[in-house]
Scaffold this motif. Structure first.
Motif, mmCIF file in Angstrom:
data_model
loop_
_atom_site.group_PDB
_atom_site.id
_atom_site.type_symbol
_atom_site.label_atom_id
_atom_site.label_comp_id
_atom_site.label_asym_id
_atom_site.label_seq_id
_atom_site.Cartn_x
_atom_site.Cartn_y
_atom_site.Cartn_z
ATOM 1 N N ASP A 29 -0.852 -5.366 3.913
ATOM 2 C CA ASP A 29 -0.852 -5.563 2.624
ATOM 3 C C ASP A 29 -1.566 -6.885 2.227
ATOM 4 O O ASP A 29 -1.318 -7.760 2.907
ATOM 5 C CB ASP A 29 0.729 -5.530 2.046
ATOM 6 C CG ASP A 29 1.415 -4.352 2.177
ATOM 7 O OD1 ASP A 29 0.644 -3.234 2.182
ATOM 8 O OD2 ASP A 29 2.831 -4.450 2.251
ATOM 9 N N ALA A 82 4.503 -7.837 -4.349
ATOM 10 C CA ALA A 82 4.255 -6.901 -5.530
ATOM 11 C C ALA A 82 5.266 -6.034 -5.698
ATOM 12 O O ALA A 82 5.773 -5.442 -4.768
ATOM 13 C CB ALA A 82 2.923 -6.124 -5.347
ATOM 14 N N SER A 108 5.792 -2.118 -6.923
ATOM 15 C CA SER A 108 4.970 -1.143 -7.420
ATOM 16 C C SER A 108 5.478 -0.222 -8.571
ATOM 17 O O SER A 108 6.586 0.393 -8.506
ATOM 18 C CB SER A 108 4.604 -0.111 -6.196
ATOM 19 O OG SER A 108 3.853 -0.713 -5.497
ATOM 20 N N PRO A 160 -1.167 1.112 -11.241
ATOM 21 C CA PRO A 160 -1.596 0.438 -10.160
ATOM 22 C C PRO A 160 -2.528 -0.547 -10.281
ATOM 23 O O PRO A 160 -2.528 -1.829 -9.612
ATOM 24 C CB PRO A 160 -2.023 1.152 -8.876
ATOM 25 C CG PRO A 160 -2.202 2.809 -9.566
ATOM 26 C CD PRO A 160 -1.615 2.623 -10.806
ATOM 27 N N ALA A 212 -0.689 -4.997 -10.980
ATOM 28 C CA ALA A 212 -0.646 -5.705 -9.866
ATOM 29 C C ALA A 212 -1.862 -6.660 -10.078
ATOM 30 O O ALA A 212 -2.806 -6.282 -10.626
ATOM 31 C CB ALA A 212 -0.749 -4.826 -8.519
#
Length: 107
Positions: free
Chosen positions: A3, A96, A98, A102, A106
């Protein structure tokens, strides 16, 4: 796949050092943008202040951030600002959540 790492770093200039801090951080931007894994490195100033700077960062991985922190650009910034900051940068790491679009939801 790892990530991305999102980080907000706040730096406060000592009185009279605001211009030096801003110029030093701004000069580092092109070098940092060229570093592997740099997805975002955006300099801001806290609204209503002259000496509180906020860097919003996004790195492809923790490894990319680690390399950045040890890299030439940060060594130069550290040397130039060693006596110009009121204290060490305040670094806040973000996770983050979700939700929603998207891209819009973010950093």
């Amino acid at each position: 796949m790892t990530d991305p790492v999102v980080l907000v770093a706040t730096m406060v200039a000592k009185p009279g050092q605001e211009e030096l801090v801003e110029k030093t951080l701004a000069a580092a931007l092109p070098k940092v943008h060229a570093e592997p894994g740099c997805l975002r490195y955006a300099l801001h100033r806290k609204a209503g202040t002259t000496g509180e700077f906020v860097m919003i960062e996004k790195w492809a991985s923790q490894e990319a951030l680690g390399a950045h922190m040890k890299g030439a650009a940060m060594r130069e910034v550290g040397a130039a600002l060693a006596q110009a900051l009121a204290g060490p940068p305040d670094m806040v790491f973000l996770d983050a959540i979700s939700a929603g679009d998207p891209d819009a939801g973010a950093v």
